[in-house]
Design a protein around this motif. Structure first.
Motif, PDB file in Angstrom:
ATOM      1  N   ARG A 232      20.885  21.798   9.251  1.00 34.01           N
ATOM      2  CA  ARG A 232      19.783  21.026   9.845  1.00 34.01           C
ATOM      3  C   ARG A 232      18.746  20.658   8.791  1.00 34.01           C
ATOM      4  NH1 ARG A 232      16.619  23.363  14.312  1.00 34.01           N
ATOM      5  NH2 ARG A 232      15.997  21.183  14.524  1.00 34.01           N
ATOM      6  N   ALA A 233      18.432  21.598   7.898  1.00 36.73           N
ATOM      7  CA  ALA A 233      17.419  21.339   6.880  1.00 36.73           C
ATOM      8  C   ALA A 233      17.869  20.253   5.912  1.00 36.73           C
ATOM      9  CB  ALA A 233      17.116  22.629   6.116  1.00 36.73           C
ATOM     10  N   VAL A 234      19.124  20.321   5.456  1.00 39.78           N
ATOM     11  CA  VAL A 234      19.625  19.325   4.511  1.00 39.78           C
ATOM     12  C   VAL A 234      19.711  17.947   5.161  1.00 39.78           C
ATOM     13  CG1 VAL A 234      21.608  18.638   3.103  1.00 39.78           C
ATOM     14  CG2 VAL A 234      20.840  21.026   3.100  1.00 39.78           C
ATOM     15  N   LEU A 235      20.155  17.898   6.410  1.00 35.33           N
ATOM     16  CA  LEU A 235      20.235  16.597   7.099  1.00 35.33           C
ATOM     17  C   LEU A 235      18.849  16.023   7.350  1.00 35.33           C
ATOM     18  CD1 LEU A 235      23.174  17.180   9.619  1.00 35.33           C
ATOM     19  CD2 LEU A 235      23.213  16.024   7.390  1.00 35.33           C
ATOM     20  N   ALA A 236      17.866  16.883   7.626  1.00 39.84           N
ATOM     21  CA  ALA A 236      16.492  16.394   7.802  1.00 39.84           C
ATOM     22  C   ALA A 236      15.951  15.855   6.481  1.00 39.84           C
ATOM     23  CB  ALA A 236      15.601  17.521   8.322  1.00 39.84           C
ATOM     24  N   TRP A 237      16.270  16.534   5.388  1.00 36.44           N
ATOM     25  CA  TRP A 237      15.845  16.077   4.063  1.00 36.44           C
ATOM     26  C   TRP A 237      16.496  14.736   3.735  1.00 36.44           C
ATOM     27  CZ3 TRP A 237      18.647  16.712  -0.914  1.00 36.44           C
ATOM     28  CH2 TRP A 237      17.824  16.474  -2.034  1.00 36.44           C
ATOM     29  N   THR A 238      17.767  14.602   4.071  1.00 37.37           N
ATOM     30  CA  THR A 238      18.484  13.350   3.825  1.00 37.37           C
ATOM     31  C   THR A 238      17.936  12.221   4.690  1.00 37.37           C
ATOM     32  OG1 THR A 238      20.470  14.627   3.301  1.00 37.37           O
ATOM     33  CG2 THR A 238      20.778  12.300   3.772  1.00 37.37           C
ATOM     34  N   ALA A 239      17.555  12.545   5.909  1.00 37.66           N
ATOM     35  CA  ALA A 239      16.964  11.530   6.783  1.00 37.66           C
ATOM     36  C   ALA A 239      15.605  11.083   6.269  1.00 37.66           C
ATOM     37  CB  ALA A 239      16.825  12.093   8.201  1.00 37.66           C
ATOM     38  N   ARG A 240      14.874  11.998   5.672  1.00 37.99           N
ATOM     39  CA  ARG A 240      13.522  11.718   5.176  1.00 37.99           C
ATOM     40  C   ARG A 240      13.536  10.765   3.998  1.00 37.99           C
ATOM     41  NH1 ARG A 240       8.343  13.714   4.936  1.00 37.99           N
ATOM     42  NH2 ARG A 240       7.455  14.220   2.909  1.00 37.99           N
ATOM     43  N   HIS A 241      14.575  10.831   3.170  1.00 36.79           N
ATOM     44  CA  HIS A 241      14.616  10.031   1.941  1.00 36.79           C
ATOM     45  C   HIS A 241      15.801   9.073   1.989  1.00 36.79           C
ATOM     46  CE1 HIS A 241      11.469  12.474   0.144  1.00 36.79           C
ATOM     47  NE2 HIS A 241      12.131  13.555   0.533  1.00 36.79           N
ATOM     48  N   GLU A 242      15.504   7.799   2.221  1.00 35.75           N
ATOM     49  CA  GLU A 242      16.559   6.801   2.381  1.00 35.75           C
ATOM     50  C   GLU A 242      17.447   6.697   1.145  1.00 35.75           C
ATOM     51  OE1 GLU A 242      16.984   2.242   4.092  1.00 35.75           O
ATOM     52  OE2 GLU A 242      15.327   2.702   2.715  1.00 35.75           O
ATOM     53  N   VAL A 243      16.889   6.955  -0.037  1.00 32.07           N
ATOM     54  CA  VAL A 243      17.671   6.808  -1.264  1.00 32.07           C
ATOM     55  C   VAL A 243      18.888   7.732  -1.275  1.00 32.07           C
ATOM     56  CG1 VAL A 243      16.405   8.545  -2.616  1.00 32.07           C
ATOM     57  CG2 VAL A 243      17.441   6.566  -3.769  1.00 32.07           C
ATOM     58  N   LEU A 244      18.821   8.837  -0.520  1.00 27.70           N
ATOM     59  CA  LEU A 244      19.960   9.758  -0.458  1.00 27.70           C
ATOM     60  C   LEU A 244      21.067   9.225   0.448  1.00 27.70           C
ATOM     61  CD1 LEU A 244      17.985  13.116  -0.155  1.00 27.70           C
ATOM     62  CD2 LEU A 244      19.000  12.120  -2.219  1.00 27.70           C
ATOM     63  N   ARG A 245      20.795   8.123   1.142  1.00 30.36           N
ATOM     64  CA  ARG A 245      21.776   7.537   2.068  1.00 30.36           C
ATOM     65  C   ARG A 245      22.177   6.141   1.632  1.00 30.36           C
ATOM     66  NH1 ARG A 245      19.004   6.396   6.144  1.00 30.36           N
ATOM     67  NH2 ARG A 245      16.962   7.309   5.730  1.00 30.36           N
ATOM     68  N   THR A 246      22.100   5.892   0.340  1.00 29.58           N
ATOM     69  CA  THR A 246      22.457   4.570  -0.150  1.00 29.58           C
ATOM     70  C   THR A 246      23.406   4.704  -1.331  1.00 29.58           C
ATOM     71  OG1 THR A 246      21.539   2.439  -0.870  1.00 29.58           O
ATOM     72  CG2 THR A 246      20.542   4.411  -1.778  1.00 29.58           C
ATOM     73  N   THR A 247      24.180   3.651  -1.559  1.00 27.80           N
ATOM     74  CA  THR A 247      25.116   3.654  -2.677  1.00 27.80           C
ATOM     75  C   THR A 247      25.379   2.204  -3.083  1.00 27.80           C
ATOM     76  OG1 THR A 247      27.222   4.573  -3.454  1.00 27.80           O
ATOM     77  CG2 THR A 247      27.224   3.589  -1.252  1.00 27.80           C
ATOM     78  N   VAL A 248      26.293   2.018  -4.009  1.00 25.91           N
ATOM     79  CA  VAL A 248      26.688   0.665  -4.410  1.00 25.91           C
ATOM     80  C   VAL A 248      28.025   0.328  -3.767  1.00 25.91           C
ATOM     81  CG1 VAL A 248      25.420   0.713  -6.576  1.00 25.91           C
ATOM     82  CG2 VAL A 248      27.769   1.568  -6.515  1.00 25.91           C
ATOM     83  N   ASP A 249      28.264  -0.961  -3.590  1.00 25.26           N
ATOM     84  CA  ASP A 249      29.552  -1.371  -3.020  1.00 25.26           C
ATOM     85  C   ASP A 249      30.633  -1.251  -4.097  1.00 25.26           C
ATOM     86  OD1 ASP A 249      29.285  -3.509  -4.738  1.00 25.26           O
ATOM     87  OD2 ASP A 249      29.202  -5.042  -3.187  1.00 25.26           O
ATOM     88  N   PRO A 250      31.896  -1.441  -3.731  1.00 37.06           N
ATOM     89  CA  PRO A 250      32.977  -1.261  -4.722  1.00 37.06           C
ATOM     90  C   PRO A 250      32.837  -2.120  -5.968  1.00 37.06           C
ATOM     91  CG  PRO A 250      33.881  -1.300  -2.500  1.00 37.06           C
ATOM     92  CD  PRO A 250      32.430  -1.656  -2.368  1.00 37.06           C
ATOM     93  N   SER A 251      32.159  -3.253  -5.868  1.00 30.50           N
ATOM     94  CA  SER A 251      31.985  -4.108  -7.047  1.00 30.50           C
ATOM     95  C   SER A 251      30.924  -3.563  -7.991  1.00 30.50           C
ATOM     96  CB  SER A 251      31.593  -5.529  -6.615  1.00 30.50           C
ATOM     97  OG  SER A 251      30.249  -5.545  -6.139  1.00 30.50           O
ATOM     98  N   GLY A 252      30.086  -2.634  -7.497  1.00 33.55           N
ATOM     99  CA  GLY A 252      29.019  -2.059  -8.322  1.00 33.55           C
ATOM    100  C   GLY A 252      27.828  -2.961  -8.494  1.00 33.55           C
ATOM    101  N   THR A 253      27.715  -4.015  -7.702  1.00 34.74           N
ATOM    102  CA  THR A 253      26.619  -4.966  -7.873  1.00 34.74           C
ATOM    103  C   THR A 253      25.698  -5.054  -6.664  1.00 34.74           C
ATOM    104  OG1 THR A 253      28.001  -6.780  -7.073  1.00 34.74           O
ATOM    105  CG2 THR A 253      27.980  -6.360  -9.453  1.00 34.74           C
TER     106      THR A 253
END
Length: 468
Positions: free
Chosen positions: A69-90
């Motif tokens: 619960r604590a880690v998921l709350a931390w991940t929810a708090r910071h959007e950057v932890l829920r973002t990535t790049v697409d397969p093209s890397g762009t």
């Protein structure tokens, strides 16, 4: 609080468990917010197995449900932890907070040394700039114990040094609230609102695209980088520290040595700060001046050039946000004709103030415009961490900021940190006898300067009121 490699941290024996965020691939959403220039360059140049992170002891039993619960709350708090790049890397892709799960994997009981190695192996293999999750965690716990070790490793694209420090209080408070059965951890545990680094990165990209080859920031960087018809980042001002080109390792990347030590305790650091303030300068300038003075005294260097990473959290929205908020400040110190330390402090203060204006302009974009594909060879960081939330509990938590082992034949990095316990320095440099001796002598010189300046106020009758 020190900034070290994991090998310098006393990991206790216990059951090692990895905690990895996961999701249903169908949950990813295309995101038209641009990657920052630093992020795009990082994708092109990141070294496999590199990460930054933190480690601490949580003074409570390990409850898997509460930690989840604590880690998921931390991940929810910071959007950057829920973002990535697409397969093209762009382009960017982002997850909604409810789409994140946390998967645990038990690696069995290990001795302290084995646990340390298991953590290092996992972080090196699991953290990547190309594939989500960009942040993973590990616990080490003895069954039934009333404390456990918690560490995380993250890719630099979602994390900077200040983020590493923010994590300690955030995860500890979230876990405490989860153990207590709080319904909504973010609403009840943390009252500081945070902005999203994803928004910051997009704005940084838009602003960077306004630069052209004739822009003033680009011209100023050109002047700093061009010396004796050579264009590139300055090297450590003691030539023999860098491995000669014809002796470099086959990969061009010698393993870097690392050490951390304390330069001053809290009372001595307080005195040094007041002396600097009395002269119209900051403690940062005083520390850099002590370093420059020591370069001349120990190594005979009259000119010291380096880059100083500085934060770009210019908006209050990002004060408590996790992400990569870092720009580079070029610093060129010429000590010719400067004989007294107060003169050097003033010179340093002016030069840092002059270069600080360039921090807002990502060097990744500047380098692109200049055609410079070099990376810093000599970098110095200074962080005042006394007022980071939770700093008063860092010793209780045995908290340490971590960096992964590095490989480079000619890089020297120094990290100065002021905490509630005083002033420390961490360093990495080529793993050679010559470099080791040069770095130890330099740090001893800095410590000697600090002692010489502050001792009269600590053991004599000099009044600090005159330096307030």
């Amino acid at each position: 609080m020190e900034y070290t490699e994991l090998s310098a941290y006393d990991v206790p024996p216990g059951v090692v468990t990895t905690w990895t965020p996961s999701t249903d691939p169908a949950q990813w959403r295309d995101d038209d917010r641009a990657l920052s220039p630093n992020h795009r360059l990082h994708l092109a140049e990141a070294e496999p197995g590199s990460w930054i992170g933190s480690v601490m002891r949580i003074p409570a039993r390990l409850d898997p449900d509460a930690l989840t619960r604590a880690v998921l709350a931390w991940t929810a708090r910071h959007e950057v932890l829920r973002t990535t790049v697409d397969p093209s890397g762009t382009a960017r892709r982002t997850l909604p907070a409810p789409a994140v799960r946390l998967d645990a994997s038990d690696l069995g009981h290990h001795t302290g040394e084995e646990a340390q190695q298991a953590i290092a192996d996992f972080l090196a293999a699991a953290v990547s700039p190309y594939a989500w999750p960009h942040c993973v965690l590990v616990t080490v716990a003895e069954p039934g114990a009333e404390e456990f070790t918690l560490a995380f490793g993250a890719d630099h694209s979602v994390m900077d040094a200040y983020s590493q420090l923010l994590w300690f209080e955030e995860i500890a408070v979230l876990y405490e609230r989860a153990l207590a059965g709080a319904a909504d951890l973010n609403d009840t545990a943390l009252d500081r609102e945070v902005g999203s680094h994803v928004d910051h990165a997009h704005a940084e990209r838009v602003a960077a695209d306004l630069l052209d080859a004739g822009s003033e920031p680009v011209e100023r960087w050109r002047a700093f980088l061009t010396v004796d018809e050579r264009t590139g980042f300055p090297s450590f001002p003691v030539p023999e520290v860098a491995v000669p080109a014809d002796e470099r390792s086959p990969r061009g990347a010698l393993k870097q040595a690392s050490f951390a030590t304390w330069l001053a305790d809290a009372p001595r650091t307080h005195v040094l700060n007041k002396l600097c303030r009395a002269g119209g300068a900051s403690l940062q300038s005083g520390v850099l001046a002590a370093m420059a003075y020591s370069f001349r005294e120990v190594h005979g260097a009259e000119r010291i050039r380096f880059v100083l990473p500085m934060h770009t959290r210019f908006s209050p929205d990002y004060a408590a946000a996790i992400g990569w908020y870092v720009g580079l400040c070029p610093v060129d110190l010429d000590l010719s004709g400067l004989t007294e330390l107060p003169e050097i402090v003033g010179h340093v203060h002016a030069k840092v103030a002059e270069g600080k204006e360039l921090v807002r302009h990502p060097f990744a974009r500047v380098g692109e415009l200049l055609g410079v594909h070099d990376t810093p060879h000599f970098a110095i960081s200074y962080v005042d961490a006394r007022f980071v939330p939770g700093a008063e509990r860092w010793e209780e938590w045995r908290a340490r900021a971590l960096r992964s082992p590095a490989f480079a034949d000619d890089e020297v990095y120094l990290w100065f940190g002021r905490t509630q316990d005083g002033l420390n320095v961490s360093a990495r440099y080529p793993e050679t006898i010559t470099a080791e001796r040069a770095m130890r002598d330099l740090v001893a010189g800095i410590s000697g300067v600090v002692d010489t300046l502050t001792t009269p106020y600590l053991v004599g009758d000099l009044a600090l009121e005159t330096t307030a």
